[in-house]
Design a protein around this motif. Structure first.
Motif, mmCIF file in Angstrom:
data_model
loop_
_atom_site.group_PDB
_atom_site.id
_atom_site.type_symbol
_atom_site.label_atom_id
_atom_site.label_comp_id
_atom_site.label_asym_id
_atom_site.label_seq_id
_atom_site.Cartn_x
_atom_site.Cartn_y
_atom_site.Cartn_z
ATOM 1 N N VAL A 58 0.871 -1.174 0.000
ATOM 2 C CA VAL A 58 0.000 0.000 0.000
ATOM 3 C C VAL A 58 0.905 1.220 0.000
ATOM 4 C CG1 VAL A 58 -0.236 -0.005 2.526
ATOM 5 C CG2 VAL A 58 -1.921 1.187 1.116
ATOM 6 N N SER A 59 0.602 2.175 -0.873
ATOM 7 C CA SER A 59 1.443 3.364 -1.004
ATOM 8 C C SER A 59 0.597 4.628 -0.954
ATOM 9 C CB SER A 59 2.231 3.329 -2.316
ATOM 10 O OG SER A 59 1.349 3.340 -3.429
ATOM 11 N N VAL A 60 1.239 5.703 -0.532
ATOM 12 C CA VAL A 60 0.624 7.023 -0.509
ATOM 13 C C VAL A 60 1.472 7.924 -1.399
ATOM 14 C CG1 VAL A 60 -0.052 8.997 0.906
ATOM 15 C CG2 VAL A 60 -0.248 6.679 1.826
ATOM 16 N N ARG A 64 5.776 4.284 0.403
ATOM 17 C CA ARG A 64 5.242 3.907 1.710
ATOM 18 C C ARG A 64 5.168 5.133 2.611
ATOM 19 N NH1 ARG A 64 7.694 1.129 5.168
ATOM 20 N NH2 ARG A 64 9.804 1.532 4.379
ATOM 21 N N TYR A 65 4.059 5.269 3.296
ATOM 22 C CA TYR A 65 3.875 6.429 4.171
ATOM 23 C C TYR A 65 4.950 6.491 5.257
ATOM 24 C CZ TYR A 65 1.759 9.293 7.852
ATOM 25 O OH TYR A 65 1.532 10.237 8.810
ATOM 26 N N ALA A 66 5.338 5.332 5.786
ATOM 27 C CA ALA A 66 6.333 5.289 6.860
ATOM 28 C C ALA A 66 7.691 5.812 6.412
ATOM 29 C CB ALA A 66 6.475 3.859 7.381
ATOM 30 N N GLU A 74 2.530 14.785 4.456
ATOM 31 C CA GLU A 74 2.191 13.825 3.420
ATOM 32 C C GLU A 74 0.728 13.393 3.501
ATOM 33 O OE1 GLU A 74 3.183 11.858 0.103
ATOM 34 O OE2 GLU A 74 4.875 12.486 1.351
ATOM 35 N N ILE A 75 0.302 13.067 4.717
ATOM 36 C CA ILE A 75 -1.053 12.578 4.921
ATOM 37 C C ILE A 75 -1.534 12.992 6.304
ATOM 38 C CG2 ILE A 75 -0.161 10.346 5.692
ATOM 39 C CD1 ILE A 75 -2.669 9.033 4.516
#
Length: 307
Positions: A58-60, A64-66, A74-75
């Protein structure tokens, strides 16, 4: 943009999320629906890197969000409105978050004003009502002015004014071109708020389509007909092979649109007082789709128990 590919999460012998694929596009409000235990919270936690996938990705915005050096830019996310130190003021709570992400402290005042908490910014968060906690959580989500916003049950505990504000705010964010992903059990609000729906049940995607497509595919509809000679109208329509049900002083007709029903009845010299298309609600459509995916079914209480 949020993109999941074959996203899977297992806990011991239970599969919470089972190889799902989806894309949450910018510029629209995407509603995330599912019964309790369907995998919504687990999916949101994997998006935010709080749970590691068993397999899949899963990507944002392409990564990767992390891995983001400044996650709040970012989010912005609200998963738990109670994830606040109760002894810290609303202002101080936001200040340390801003400092940790290199966000100017001037932004703290802006988001407090945005959510309507500027007058209580110095109060301890532990004294906040559920609705005030929700507002503070949304303020925290917007602290970094992020392009992607993820909100889990954002209207819980809000009064009608607050619910309307969240609805308008989500629409505004989408109109600005941001990616907006919202989970809620309040179907009446989701019907007004969402452009697109992602429905999950028992860890699998049941629907991924626009609100219009979802209602067309899953909402039952009929035409309500009222007429002076109701029996004659019902006989005529039944003779044409239509599904006709009489309820009190009306008949409900399926299988033909209102205009065609009106033309047919008029051609036989019969008067009609009402022709109304009635479509079931988002809640009804959702319940019909997820009936086999509900983990816990309640039974009707007996008359004595209800008392």
């Amino acid at each position: 943009m949020i993109r999941a590919h074959q996203l899977t999460k297992r806990f011991a012998d239970r599969t919470a999320v089972d190889g799902i694929d989806f894309v949450v596009e910018p510029g629209r409000v995407t509603g995330f629906l599912g019964p309790n235990g369907a995998g919504k919270s687990t999916t949101m936690r994997m998006i935010l890197g709080l749970d590691a996938p068993t397999s899949g990705t899963v990507s944002v915005n392409g990564h990767r969000y992390a891995a983001s050096p400044a996650p709040l830019r970012e989010i912005g996310a609200l998963l738990d409105a109670h994830a606040i130190h109760p002894g810290r003021s609303a202002r101080d709570h936001l200040r340390w978050m801003a400092a940790s992400n290199g966000i100017p402290t001037t932004r703290v005042g802006e988001v407090l004003d945005l959510v309507g908490l500027d007058s209580v910014a110095g109060q301890r968060a532990g004294r906040f009502s559920l609705g005030m906690g929700q507002r503070l959580g949304i303020a925290a989500a917007m602290l970094g002015d992020p392009p992607v916003v993820v909100l889990d049950e954002p209207v819980n505990g809000l009064d009608p004014e607050g619910i309307r504000w969240v609805r308008t705010f989500a629409r505004q964010l989408a109109d600005e071109g941001r990616t907006v992903f919202i989970s809620s059990h309040l179907m009446s609000e989701m019907a007004l708020m969402a452009d697109h729906l992602l429905v999950i049940g028992r860890g699998t995607i049941l629907a991924d389509c626009s609100m219009t497509e979802f209602m067309t595919d899953h909402a039952a509809s009929y035409v309500r007909v009222k007429a002076p000679a109701l029996g004659d109208v019902a006989h005529l329509l039944t003779g044409r092979g239509l599904d006709v049900t009489r309820v009190d002083d009306e008949i409900r007709v399926g299988g033909l649109d209102a205009a065609s029903i009106g033309d047919l009845v008029f051609s036989r010299g019969l008067a009609v007082h009402e022709l109304t298309l009635v479509r079931s609600s988002l809640e009804d459509a959702f319940m019909a789709l997820t009936a086999d995916s509900v983990e816990y079914h309640a039974t009707a209480a007996s008359e004595g128990a209800a008392r």
